[in-house]
Design a protein around this motif. Structure first.
Motif, PDB file in Angstrom:
ATOM      1  N   UNK A 201     -22.054 -37.575 -71.883  1.00  0.00           N
ATOM      2  CA  UNK A 201     -22.889 -36.693 -71.263  1.00  0.00           C
ATOM      3  C   UNK A 201     -22.373 -35.265 -71.505  1.00  0.00           C
ATOM      4  N   UNK A 202     -21.096 -35.037 -71.872  1.00  0.00           N
ATOM      5  CA  UNK A 202     -20.229 -33.819 -72.335  1.00  0.00           C
ATOM      6  C   UNK A 202     -21.172 -33.266 -73.575  1.00  0.00           C
ATOM      7  N   UNK A 203     -21.488 -34.409 -74.460  1.00  0.00           N
ATOM      8  CA  UNK A 203     -21.722 -34.142 -75.701  1.00  0.00           C
ATOM      9  C   UNK A 203     -23.215 -33.774 -75.699  1.00  0.00           C
ATOM     10  N   UNK A 220     -20.549 -30.662 -80.633  1.00  0.00           N
ATOM     11  CA  UNK A 220     -21.096 -31.828 -79.683  1.00  0.00           C
ATOM     12  C   UNK A 220     -21.843 -32.614 -80.550  1.00  0.00           C
ATOM     13  N   UNK A 221     -22.765 -32.390 -81.441  1.00  0.00           N
ATOM     14  CA  UNK A 221     -23.473 -33.234 -82.360  1.00  0.00           C
ATOM     15  C   UNK A 221     -22.594 -34.301 -82.876  1.00  0.00           C
ATOM     16  N   UNK A 222     -21.646 -34.098 -83.338  1.00  0.00           N
ATOM     17  CA  UNK A 222     -20.663 -35.027 -84.206  1.00  0.00           C
ATOM     18  C   UNK A 222     -20.153 -35.824 -83.167  1.00  0.00           C
ATOM     19  N   UNK A 223     -19.507 -35.356 -82.018  1.00  0.00           N
ATOM     20  CA  UNK A 223     -19.311 -36.232 -81.055  1.00  0.00           C
ATOM     21  C   UNK A 223     -20.123 -37.121 -80.340  1.00  0.00           C
ATOM     22  N   UNK A 224     -21.512 -36.664 -80.183  1.00  0.00           N
ATOM     23  CA  UNK A 224     -22.485 -37.457 -79.666  1.00  0.00           C
ATOM     24  C   UNK A 224     -22.822 -38.534 -80.735  1.00  0.00           C
ATOM     25  N   UNK A 244      -8.532 -45.643 -81.243  1.00  0.00           N
ATOM     26  CA  UNK A 244      -8.283 -44.029 -81.809  1.00  0.00           C
ATOM     27  C   UNK A 244      -9.513 -43.139 -82.189  1.00  0.00           C
ATOM     28  N   UNK A 245     -10.372 -43.651 -82.753  1.00  0.00           N
ATOM     29  CA  UNK A 245     -11.671 -42.974 -82.965  1.00  0.00           C
ATOM     30  C   UNK A 245     -12.406 -42.622 -81.801  1.00  0.00           C
ATOM     31  N   UNK A 246     -12.461 -43.535 -80.804  1.00  0.00           N
ATOM     32  CA  UNK A 246     -13.090 -43.413 -79.402  1.00  0.00           C
ATOM     33  C   UNK A 246     -12.545 -42.232 -78.776  1.00  0.00           C
ATOM     34  N   UNK A 247     -11.087 -42.283 -78.865  1.00  0.00           N
ATOM     35  CA  UNK A 247     -10.237 -41.229 -78.016  1.00  0.00           C
ATOM     36  C   UNK A 247     -10.626 -39.696 -78.638  1.00  0.00           C
ATOM     37  N   UNK A 248     -10.435 -39.807 -80.143  1.00  0.00           N
ATOM     38  CA  UNK A 248     -10.777 -38.571 -80.911  1.00  0.00           C
ATOM     39  C   UNK A 248     -12.198 -38.070 -80.649  1.00  0.00           C
ATOM     40  N   UNK A 249     -13.293 -38.825 -80.605  1.00  0.00           N
ATOM     41  CA  UNK A 249     -14.527 -38.425 -80.276  1.00  0.00           C
ATOM     42  C   UNK A 249     -14.634 -37.901 -78.901  1.00  0.00           C
ATOM     43  N   UNK A 250     -14.103 -38.462 -77.927  1.00  0.00           N
ATOM     44  CA  UNK A 250     -14.132 -38.097 -76.582  1.00  0.00           C
ATOM     45  C   UNK A 250     -13.549 -36.735 -76.409  1.00  0.00           C
ATOM     46  N   UNK A 251     -12.310 -36.397 -77.219  1.00  0.00           N
ATOM     47  CA  UNK A 251     -11.684 -35.347 -76.876  1.00  0.00           C
ATOM     48  C   UNK A 251     -12.600 -34.183 -77.735  1.00  0.00           C
ATOM     49  N   UNK A 252     -13.248 -34.523 -78.799  1.00  0.00           N
ATOM     50  CA  UNK A 252     -14.047 -33.266 -79.323  1.00  0.00           C
ATOM     51  C   UNK A 252     -15.136 -32.942 -78.498  1.00  0.00           C
ATOM     52  N   UNK A 253     -15.491 -34.095 -77.858  1.00  0.00           N
ATOM     53  CA  UNK A 253     -16.809 -33.496 -77.032  1.00  0.00           C
ATOM     54  C   UNK A 253     -16.178 -32.758 -75.692  1.00  0.00           C
ATOM     55  N   UNK A 254     -14.762 -32.761 -75.634  1.00  0.00           N
ATOM     56  CA  UNK A 254     -14.270 -31.830 -74.483  1.00  0.00           C
ATOM     57  C   UNK A 254     -14.179 -30.612 -75.193  1.00  0.00           C
ATOM     58  N   UNK A 255     -13.905 -30.513 -76.361  1.00  0.00           N
ATOM     59  CA  UNK A 255     -13.800 -29.021 -77.088  1.00  0.00           C
ATOM     60  C   UNK A 255     -14.932 -28.380 -77.018  1.00  0.00           C
ATOM     61  N   UNK A 256     -16.248 -29.216 -77.058  1.00  0.00           N
ATOM     62  CA  UNK A 256     -17.566 -28.559 -77.133  1.00  0.00           C
ATOM     63  C   UNK A 256     -17.831 -28.166 -75.539  1.00  0.00           C
ATOM     64  N   UNK A 257     -17.579 -28.945 -74.723  1.00  0.00           N
ATOM     65  CA  UNK A 257     -17.842 -28.629 -73.387  1.00  0.00           C
ATOM     66  C   UNK A 257     -16.913 -27.716 -72.672  1.00  0.00           C
ATOM     67  N   UNK A 258     -15.797 -27.413 -73.337  1.00  0.00           N
ATOM     68  CA  UNK A 258     -15.055 -26.320 -72.983  1.00  0.00           C
ATOM     69  C   UNK A 258     -15.617 -24.973 -73.190  1.00  0.00           C
ATOM     70  N   UNK A 259     -16.520 -24.988 -74.132  1.00  0.00           N
ATOM     71  CA  UNK A 259     -17.201 -23.459 -74.520  1.00  0.00           C
ATOM     72  C   UNK A 259     -18.535 -23.506 -73.764  1.00  0.00           C
TER      73      UNK A 259
END
Length: 391
Positions: A201-203, A220-224, A244-259
């Motif tokens: 949902x963040x992504x 957001x697009x890459x994480x989605x 590990x890949x899943x955790x990294x992708x969800x963290x990337x979504x977090x950087x997008x929603x932070x903005x």
């Protein structure tokens, strides 16, 4: 779902100060040196008793002399912040290591800044930074769930009088984050599935938010796409690399929603958590299901085929979760439905970034048409084809 682009964008976010200093990799938590941390100054571990029993880093920190706060639980309240802040006032730690899901990390993020009294809490929630500690301890966030993004966001979600409130300031973001896929492997589905839905949902929301930037839109697009690819396989099938890949992708979504900040799906979700105890990620998914349909009806150009595919993935996982007994629809009707809509519409800070206006009549119509919030067992029976495609 391996994506070098995910890791590149995470590194770029950290380099430009849009994310904490990141240490990522399977086993990365083992690279933290508890003795070095405690030698540099007092350390406070914020983690559940379960985490202390099961995560070597937590036990090693205590063995090295760290103090411990273990009264963690989902959806922390402002009273929880006061309790932890009072302990911080007493022990004056140099470093707080928060090991857990988003609620644990958000609690630590808020308590390290806010003083242990209601006036400080109220001022901080209004955005008055003068009420915050002048020299707060640093926070090292170690997520044990892939999804919330709390390890990289500059805000903390709290509840007061059964209503969601948010502490939002640049100083809320942790100074360091450790992304260790080994810590998310053992998360039970009642925790891991809603966390994953929250991240997707963040992504999606970060991608369509009016407040997005070119950098946050790309993240957001890459994480989605990485998360949708993960959801193309059964959730229980996850090896070391996938974790590990899943955790990294969800963290990337977090950087997008932070903005970009969240939009309507989150705005309408908080009432479901506060009133019915529905875990946050499931509440977001239930709201996203009808919100995406509303947006597609009003602004079809925004809902590209890939956005629609992400929404369908969310519905599929939600339907499976309801059949598996992980969550149950609140079956909203009458006054309960009106209260849900009113609560969402009152969250203007979130709705301001949504691409279209949502009014009461259209919200009611799309909630009822969608069905996840109104039918027994959500829309699982009506969406049997979704389950067939998931199996």
């Amino acid at each position: 779902m391996s994506s070098p682009e995910v890791h590149r964008l995470l590194a770029e976010a950290a380099a430009r100060g849009a994310a904490p200093a990141l240490e990522a990799g399977f086993g990365a938590a083992g690279l933290l040196d508890p003795r070095a941390l405690t030698a540099a100054g007092p350390v406070l571990l914020v983690a559940s008793e379960r985490a202390v029993r099961n995560i070597p880093l937590a036990a090693d920190l205590l063995a090295a002399g760290a103090s411990h706060y273990g009264r963690t639980h989902p959806n922390p309240t402002t009273d929880d912040v006061i309790a932890l802040s009072a302990l911080i006032e007493q022990f004056r730690p140099r470093t707080i290591v928060a090991i857990g899901g988003g609620s644990t990390i958000d609690l630590a993020k808020a308590a390290r800044l806010l003083c242990p009294d209601r006036l400080s809490i109220d001022a901080g929630l209004r955005g008055d930074t003068s009420s915050m500690r002048a020299d707060p301890p640093e926070v090292i966030a170690v997520p044990t769930l892939a999804g919330t993004g709390a390890e990289v966001t500059p805000f903390a979600t709290l509840y007061r009088n059964r209503r969601k409130v948010s502490l939002d300031a640049p100083a809320v973001r942790p100074e360091r984050a450790v992304l260790d896929g080994s810590l998310v492997l053992s998360a039970p589905p009642e925790h891991s599935v809603p966390a994953l839905l929250d991240a997707l949902c963040h992504a999606v929301e970060a991608g369509w938010s009016r407040a997005r930037t070119p950098e946050s839109k790309r993240a957001a697009v890459v994480a989605r796409e990485a998360l949708v690819a993960h959801l193309s396989a059964p959730l229980a099938v996850r090896d070391v690399h996938q974790a590990q890949e899943l955790l990294s992708a969800t963290t990337l979504a977090g950087t997008a929603i932070a903005v970009s900040r969240t939009t309507a799906a989150h705005a309408f979700s908080y009432h479901l958590t506060a009133e019915y105890g529905i875990p946050h990620g499931f509440a977001c998914a239930m709201s996203m299901s009808w919100v995406e349909k509303h947006l597609a009806d009003r602004r079809p150009g925004i809902c590209s085929p890939k956005v629609r595919a992400a929404a369908e993935a969310i519905r599929r996982v939600l339907a499976r979760a309801e059949v598996d007994g992980l969550v149950e629809s609140p079956r909203l009707s009458g006054g309960r439905l009106e209260a849900y809509i009113d609560a969402g519409l009152s969250t203007q800070t979130r709705l301001s970034g949504h691409p279209v206006r949502i009014d009461r009549d259209s919200a009611r119509r799309f909630v009822m048409w969608d069905g996840f919030l109104t039918y027994p067992r959500g829309n699982a029976v009506a969406s049997a084809h979704l389950l067939d495609s998931y199996a």
